[in-house]
Design a protein around this motif. Structure first.
Motif, PDB file in Angstrom:
ATOM      1  N   PHE A 157      33.080  19.074  90.119  1.00  0.00           N
ATOM      2  CA  PHE A 157      32.749  20.200  90.981  1.00  0.00           C
ATOM      3  C   PHE A 157      33.063  21.485  90.220  1.00  0.00           C
ATOM      4  O   PHE A 157      33.746  21.455  89.195  1.00  0.00           O
ATOM      5  CB  PHE A 157      33.563  20.154  92.281  1.00  0.00           C
ATOM      6  N   ARG A 158      32.587  22.593  90.733  1.00  0.00           N
ATOM      7  CA  ARG A 158      32.909  23.874  90.125  1.00  0.00           C
ATOM      8  C   ARG A 158      33.020  24.942  91.200  1.00  0.00           C
ATOM      9  O   ARG A 158      32.427  24.837  92.269  1.00  0.00           O
ATOM     10  CB  ARG A 158      31.872  24.275  89.075  1.00  0.00           C
ATOM     11  N   PHE A 193      29.244  20.999  94.298  1.00  0.00           N
ATOM     12  CA  PHE A 193      29.084  19.734  93.589  1.00  0.00           C
ATOM     13  C   PHE A 193      28.299  19.954  92.307  1.00  0.00           C
ATOM     14  O   PHE A 193      27.339  20.718  92.281  1.00  0.00           O
ATOM     15  CB  PHE A 193      28.348  18.746  94.494  1.00  0.00           C
ATOM     16  N   VAL A 194      28.702  19.246  91.252  1.00  0.00           N
ATOM     17  CA  VAL A 194      27.987  19.306  89.979  1.00  0.00           C
ATOM     18  C   VAL A 194      27.382  17.952  89.625  1.00  0.00           C
ATOM     19  O   VAL A 194      26.173  17.833  89.413  1.00  0.00           O
ATOM     20  CB  VAL A 194      28.920  19.775  88.846  1.00  0.00           C
ATOM     21  N   SER A 238      23.547  17.964  90.785  1.00  0.00           N
ATOM     22  CA  SER A 238      22.995  19.042  91.587  1.00  0.00           C
ATOM     23  C   SER A 238      21.715  19.536  90.925  1.00  0.00           C
ATOM     24  O   SER A 238      21.517  19.373  89.711  1.00  0.00           O
ATOM     25  CB  SER A 238      24.001  20.184  91.711  1.00  0.00           C
ATOM     26  N   ASN A 239      20.861  20.152  91.707  1.00  0.00           N
ATOM     27  CA  ASN A 239      19.620  20.679  91.155  1.00  0.00           C
ATOM     28  C   ASN A 239      19.896  21.752  90.103  1.00  0.00           C
ATOM     29  O   ASN A 239      19.114  21.917  89.163  1.00  0.00           O
ATOM     30  CB  ASN A 239      18.746  21.251  92.267  1.00  0.00           C
ATOM     31  N   ALA A 240      21.014  22.444  90.250  1.00  0.00           N
ATOM     32  CA  ALA A 240      21.324  23.548  89.325  1.00  0.00           C
ATOM     33  C   ALA A 240      21.599  23.076  87.903  1.00  0.00           C
ATOM     34  O   ALA A 240      21.407  23.839  86.946  1.00  0.00           O
ATOM     35  CB  ALA A 240      22.523  24.330  89.852  1.00  0.00           C
ATOM     36  N   VAL A 241      22.043  21.825  87.761  1.00  0.00           N
ATOM     37  CA  VAL A 241      22.435  21.347  86.425  1.00  0.00           C
ATOM     38  C   VAL A 241      21.593  20.173  85.949  1.00  0.00           C
ATOM     39  O   VAL A 241      21.724  19.759  84.792  1.00  0.00           O
ATOM     40  CB  VAL A 241      23.924  20.955  86.393  1.00  0.00           C
ATOM     41  N   TYR A 282      36.292  21.282  88.082  1.00  0.00           N
ATOM     42  CA  TYR A 282      37.287  20.325  88.556  1.00  0.00           C
ATOM     43  C   TYR A 282      36.720  18.914  88.518  1.00  0.00           C
ATOM     44  O   TYR A 282      35.569  18.703  88.905  1.00  0.00           O
ATOM     45  CB  TYR A 282      37.678  20.629  89.996  1.00  0.00           C
ATOM     46  N   CYS A 283      37.531  17.963  88.104  1.00  0.00           N
ATOM     47  CA  CYS A 283      37.118  16.583  88.294  1.00  0.00           C
ATOM     48  C   CYS A 283      37.844  16.022  89.506  1.00  0.00           C
ATOM     49  O   CYS A 283      38.889  16.530  89.921  1.00  0.00           O
ATOM     50  CB  CYS A 283      37.371  15.734  87.048  1.00  0.00           C
ATOM     51  N   ALA A 284      37.260  14.988  90.070  1.00  0.00           N
ATOM     52  CA  ALA A 284      37.774  14.405  91.298  1.00  0.00           C
ATOM     53  C   ALA A 284      37.539  12.904  91.297  1.00  0.00           C
ATOM     54  O   ALA A 284      36.568  12.418  90.700  1.00  0.00           O
ATOM     55  CB  ALA A 284      37.095  15.043  92.508  1.00  0.00           C
TER      56      ALA A 284
END
Length: 122
Positions: free
Chosen positions: A37-38, A47-48, A61-64, A95-97
């Motif tokens: 996540f960022r 969410f990433v 995510s669509n952004a990446v 962040y990782c989760a």
């Protein structure tokens, strides 16, 4: 729960690449779905990417999508985020989760790292 420590952040020019790492300890890493996540300044956490336990399913995510790649090495208890073609709008704390299954919302995770700063200059 599992303890998570991110690394690999830094300052990069637009169009450049970075690889983030997240080292896990404390429980059986391979039993967790993992996500990245960022949070950008003044914005909500988003969410990433996510990857399942067996590494055969990923989501973005669509952004990446098309620029970032999530992967994991269960032997090294580590998840990675390869970030290519970086843009200034990718600037954020990453962040990782870890959680019971890969998910695209924060509710799907119960362990979080402290975050690593990524800054992309134009």
């Amino acid at each position: 729960q599992v303890q998570l420590v991110e690394s690999g952040g830094g300052l990069v020019q637009a169009g450049g690449s970075l690889r983030l790492s997240c080292a896990a300890s404390g429980r059986t890493f391979s039993s967790f779905g993992m996500g990245w996540f960022r949070r950008a300044p003044g914005k909500e956490r988003e969410f990433v990417a996510a990857i399942n336990r067996s590494r055969d399913s990923t989501s973005y995510s669509n952004a990446v999508k098309g620029r970032f790649t999530i992967s994991r090495d269960n032997a090294k208890n580590t998840v990675y985020l390869q970030m290519n073609s970086l843009k200034p709008e990718d600037t954020a704390v990453y962040y990782c989760a870890a959680g019971p299954g890969p998910a695209s919302t924060a509710l799907g995770y119960n362990s979080w790292g402290q975050g690593t700063q990524v800054t992309v200059s134009s």
